[in-house]
Design a protein around this motif. Structure first.
Motif, PDB file in Angstrom:
ATOM      1  N   ILE A 142      -4.147   7.172  -3.364  1.00 28.38           N
ATOM      2  CA  ILE A 142      -5.114   7.195  -2.272  1.00 28.38           C
ATOM      3  C   ILE A 142      -4.517   6.842  -0.908  1.00 28.38           C
ATOM      4  N   PRO A 143      -3.676   5.805  -0.782  1.00 29.69           N
ATOM      5  CA  PRO A 143      -3.114   5.551   0.557  1.00 29.69           C
ATOM      6  C   PRO A 143      -2.395   6.775   1.107  1.00 29.69           C
ATOM      7  N   LEU A 151      -9.119  -0.079  -3.318  1.00 31.99           N
ATOM      8  CA  LEU A 151      -8.465   1.218  -3.553  1.00 31.99           C
ATOM      9  C   LEU A 151      -8.293   2.006  -2.256  1.00 31.99           C
ATOM     10  N   VAL A 153      -1.683   2.876   5.444  1.00 31.35           N
ATOM     11  CA  VAL A 153      -3.131   3.031   5.285  1.00 31.35           C
ATOM     12  C   VAL A 153      -3.891   1.851   5.892  1.00 31.35           C
ATOM     13  N   LEU A 155      -5.032   9.479   1.983  1.00 34.37           N
ATOM     14  CA  LEU A 155      -5.779   9.148   3.201  1.00 34.37           C
ATOM     15  C   LEU A 155      -4.935   9.419   4.446  1.00 34.37           C
ATOM     16  N   GLY A 184      -5.738   0.071   0.462  1.00 35.52           N
ATOM     17  CA  GLY A 184      -4.356  -0.246   0.091  1.00 35.52           C
ATOM     18  C   GLY A 184      -4.187  -1.677  -0.363  1.00 35.52           C
ATOM     19  N   SER A 201       0.832  -1.206   0.000  1.00 36.45           N
ATOM     20  CA  SER A 201       0.000   0.000   0.000  1.00 36.45           C
ATOM     21  C   SER A 201       0.870   1.260   0.000  1.00 36.45           C
TER      22      SER A 201
END
Lengths: 172, 786
Positions: free
Chosen positions: A111-112, B39, A82, A115, B42, A41
């Motif tokens: 996105i990880p 998504l 994440v 976030l 992760g 991730s």
């Protein structure tokens, strides 16, 4: 060339609360060692500290680009990726739920990191304005979404968190 | 594809209109993406997110020269390094030339390249590649390769490249030359498309307005770098796990390049971190990874560094666009002549098709009687131009929509009013390339309503509020745009839908989801036909072994073309369900209702699809039955999405600094099958377009070296740069689309450059005609006017 293979060593880290031992190679970054240990991730988007895809929460240092940190300096460190956003039962964090709800993840590669930027923001600021959220994401590049739905999702998640003023005081 | 259960393909190409569930269980709903959980947690696995301890490390040796002939390569020292398994050069690969361009064979592109070329034509072009057991060995081997280059004169400017005193990049003959190619003068193609009578048009005009516009080179910059892992499987087949948006085309191109049976190549496209066009082509590292795997028989991992990707990945073509327009005082456009010179860089790739699109899409918005498009694509010694979101129409729309404002100003008409008078209406035809086989009459055109909605949103008629301090001036600018829904008569998609024993559906369709949500939309379409929840459908799209042919993701084709194939496949399955139910209940199949996940015969009790499937498979009422449906779509149609975009800017007249304060997108994409995802495409496209407008650029020094040290030198839009954004969906109904849909992936990337240029002109009276628009250019222009 000298025989660099001889210089490998190992570090002890806690990843999302779990103790792990990573063998690291000479000069390896934290990003590379995390990925080699299977923590995929943590994304490599540029390898030069610009895109934020490799963000982790690194102990006291907080939000950190893991591609800029030597793995060798992380012995004994607490690292949150994440995956650490999930609760003990594996349920999604409100940030994750709101990202899904708002269509805030397209390809998902950034996105990880995004976030974790958002999580880091909400640690200090339970009721961020749009500008404050944008500032928190200023070190992340998302090439798909144009950020708007991400900012909306982060504000929606903030509203849902128990310590949020909005949640406590309603819409006043 | 014989591994599928099921029955022969239905020959029925018609799409039944009336048996859809009216309740819209999934279609037109913002259902969560089918890949969403992975998504946000992760857990999504991209190409490089698998253990590769067993893989050889691959690296590419790249040319330091913009133009050179490789006299010789000495690989002996490199091969002698411990751990080095293979060193390959042009001597080790086929002499057969091809094009990397990701269209079905033969692409509209010259076959002007090999896996390694003996003559290198841009800085960073692959010269050799190494596979070794360690990264250290690979790096040492790269340094140990001795290349003797004969450095050749190079040319970076397309005008100069067409001259007689400049080097010829491609002196050797090649196949698949494009229209009026003149390789000796570096001309990839020269095209001309005339309708009506140009001379008569200019004679009938009251005013003739001319302008020249220039666009820069930018890059797609998906966040995942181009990556390939290649190996030979236990049936001695070549497998590529790689970043592609066109898995089936990638498979076909690799097979052709290495002369392998198609069935002996498998392409796995896991989650892919963005595409935006760069992954339409089979890029050099994909061929090279395949070559190294074939050479060594082992697994090889090859991944560009970010800087490498920035230097060598195909780009958006820079163009110089001249426009001459004849107009009547009443605002009627009488004639348009658009002339484009497009810089295609070292290889022909998308030179021809991007050039054609650059004029035809923007000109389609203004269907005047007399139009002429002339243009040429030219080789130069820079990174090859490729496909990028908007595909030429970003350049053409910047030029034409800037020019339309200029014409309106010349005749003293409001630019919105001028557009209203001339914009395309339903039933009119788009301006299609001579080579296109499109049936061009448009059945859904919402461009005028888009313009009205955008104007309402921003308050166009009132104009911007001006700051009290007159050092700062505000302005509004608009741009219209049109894109497509696939390349007519070229896209092809086939889909298979299986009814599983519990009533869930497996949809196999080879779409190239790189984040835009194609798999989700295919799932919604299939689910909708049965009135099922999206969670009852699994979409399998990531493997050429498991999916039938689909052209993949480019030309905004997926929702329209693959969506139609998926709808047909689901309806084919629905028909089989009704037939079987009719058999059981001895009724007319037409009378069996299929809605809300239930099968309802006219007499007797309805049952859930799940109960139906269980009974069918168990053979309770007759022979055991396994039901599958299939559908395919191939069409001369390409319905057009439209957008009207408006930018509001504030300019500091003393410094030229400016800010885009508001940006409105009003979009006609037909029916929005997933409104949240549609909004994401609209905003994401607009922001990418805004990046090209204000900051993104790849420049080369006089030696042809890209002037980028890395991502830090490539300025994309960040969250803190965003204007206030408004998005308006102007939903028309496209009768030929799945549930009324057209496309939405590209159309909003087109308008931002012209909308911002027009807004700056509105604010301070200077027109910036070359991208990117910078404070320095505005300041210079303001000085010129003083």
């Amino acid at each position: 060339m000298d025989d660099e293979e001889e210089t490998t060593s190992s570090i002890h880290v806690r990843i999302n609360g779990e103790r792990e031992q990573h063998d690291i190679e000479h000069g390896e970054t934290l990003m590379a060692s995390l990925r080699r240990a299977g923590h995929y991730s943590v994304k490599n988007g540029c390898d030069e500290g610009v895109c934020g895809a490799c963000n982790v929460i690194l102990g006291e240092r907080g939000l950190t680009r893991s591609c800029l940190v030597p793995a060798a300096s992380c012995d004994g460190a607490d690292v949150m990726t994440v995956e650490g956003l999930l609760d003990d039962a594996g349920n999604l964090h409100p940030l994750q739920e709101e990202f899904l709800e708002h269509g805030a993840a397209q390809c998902g590669y950034c996105i990880p990191g995004i976030l974790l930027s958002a999580y880091d923001l909400l640690q200090d600021n339970v009721n961020p304005t749009e500008d404050e959220v944008a500032n928190a994401l200023s070190g992340n590049i998302c090439r798909c979404t144009g950020y708007v739905q991400q900012i909306e999702a982060i504000q929606a998640a903030a509203d849902r968190l128990p310590h949020s003023e909005t949640a406590a005081e309603g819409d006043a | 594809m014989s591994q599928y259960e099921g029955e022969p393909e239905s020959a029925d190409e018609t799409v039944a209109e009336n048996d859809a569930a009216d309740s819209n269980v999934t279609v037109r709903e913002s259902v969560e993406k089918v890949d969403g959980w992975g998504l946000v947690t992760g857990n999504a696995r991209y190409t490089d997110d698998v253990p590769t301890d067993d893989a050889l490390a691959g690296r590419v040796l790249r040319s330091p020269h913009a133009h050179a002939r490789v006299r010789s390569i000495d690989t002996e020292a490199a091969e002698a390094i411990e751990g080095v398994t293979a060193v390959i050069t042009h001597e080790d690969v086929s002499e057969q030339r091809f094009t990397r361009t990701g269209f079905p064979h033969p692409a509209p592109a010259p076959f002007d390249e090999r896996v390694f070329n003996e003559t290198v034509r841009h800085v960073g072009e692959p010269v050799a590649a190494v596979a070794a057991t360690t990264v250290d060995a690979v790096e040492r081997a790269l340094e140990a390769i001795e290349v003797d280059y004969k450095v050749l004169d190079h040319v970076l400017d397309p005008e100069a490249a067409m001259g007689s005193d400049t080097p010829t990049l491609h002196p050797e003959e090649y196949e698949n030359q494009q229209e009026n190619a003149d390789p000796e003068h570096n001309v990839v193609c020269e095209t001309r498309h005339e309708e009506g009578d140009i001379e008569a048009g200019f004679e009938a005009a009251d005013e003739i307005v001319e302008g020249e516009y220039k666009t820069q080179i930018v890059q797609q910059l998906p966040m995942e770098m181009n990556t390939a892992i290649a190996w030979i499987d236990d049936r001695q087949r070549l497998v590529l796990r790689t970043t592609t948006q066109v898995p089936h085309i990638c498979r076909a191109k690799i097979a052709r390049a290495f002369d392998i049976d198609r069935t002996d190549v498998q392409v796995i496209k896991p989650r892919v971190g963005g595409g935006f066009g760069v992954r339409q082509d089979t890029v050099p590292i994909q061929y090279i990874a395949a070559a190294l795997a074939l050479e060594t028989g082992e697994k090889v991992r090859l991944r560009n560094e970010r800087k490498e990707d920035l230097h060598v990945s195909q780009t958006r073509h820079s163009q110089t666009i001249q426009i001459k327009t004849g107009v009547r005082e009443d605002g009627t456009i009488m004639v348009m002549h658009v002339d484009i010179t497009s810089n295609t860089g070292a290889y022909g790739c998308h030179g021809f098709a991007v050039l054609e699109n650059a004029a035809h899409e923007p000109l389609s918005v203004y269907p005047c009687e007399n139009r002429l498009f002339t243009g040429r694509a030219v080789y130069t010694n820079v990174t090859p131009g490729g496909a990028m979101r908007g595909y030429g129409a970003v350049q053409g729309t910047f030029a034409l929509e800037s020019h339309v404002d200029k014409v309106a100003t010349e005749i003293g008409m409001d630019p919105v009013e001028f557009r209203r008078r001339n914009a395309i209406e339903e039933g009119e035809a788009s301006f299609e390339p001579a080579s296109s086989e499109a049936m061009d009459q448009l059945q859904s055109v919402g461009v005028e309503e888009c313009l009205e909605r955008a104007c309402e949103s921003i308050g166009w008629s009132d104009g911007p509020d001006q700051p009290a301090n007159d050092r700062y001036r505000c302005g509004y600018g608009t741009a219209l745009s049109m894109a497509k829904s696939g390349v007519p008569n070229s896209e092809f998609s086939r889909c298979n839908v299986t009814l599983e024993t519990d009533g869930t559906l497996t949809v196999r369709v080879g779409v190239g989801d790189t984040g835009q949500g194609s798999e989700t939309v295919m799932g919604q379409i299939a689910a909708e036909v049965f009135g099922l929840d999206i969670n009852s459908v699994h979409v399998k799209a990531d493997d050429t072994d498991a999916t039938p042919w689909d052209n993949g993701a480019y030309a905004s084709s997926t929702t329209y073309v693959s969506g139609n194939a998926t709808e047909k496949a689901a309806r084919d399955l629905a028909e089989k369900v009704r037939d079987l139910a009719a058999d059981w209940y001895d009724v007319d199949p037409e009378a069996v209702e299929l809605a809300d996940g239930e099968v309802a015969p006219p007499r007797g009790e309805s049952m859930t699809l799940s109960e139906f499937a269980e009974e069918a498979f168990a053979g309770i009422r007759g022979p055991k039955r396994r039901l599958t449906g299939s559908g395919q779509h191939y069409t001369p149609l390409s319905p057009k999405p439209f957008a009207a975009q408006i930018a509001a800017v504030e300019v500091d007249t003393e410094t030229g600094e400016f800010e885009v304060t508001n940006f409105v997108n009003a979009v006609d994409c037909g029916q929005a099958l997933n409104p949240a995802n549609v909004r994401g495409q609209i905003i994401g496209g607009a922001i990418m377009g805004l990046g090209q407008t204000v900051s993104e650029a790849i420049e080369f020094d006089e030696d042809g070296q890209p002037e980028l040290r890395g991502l830090r030198d490539y300025e994309v839009i960040h969250a803190t740069d965003l204007p206030e954004i408004d998005t308006e969906l102007v939903e028309t109904h496209e009768p030929t689309g799945p549930f009324g849909a057209k496309s939405v992936g590209e159309v909003t990337t087109l308008g931002p450059p012209a909308a911002v240029a027009n807004a700056i002109e509105d604010a301070v009276g200077v027109r910036i005609t070359d991208l990117p628009i910078t404070s320095a250019k505005i300041w210079d222009a303001l000085q010129g006017g003083r």
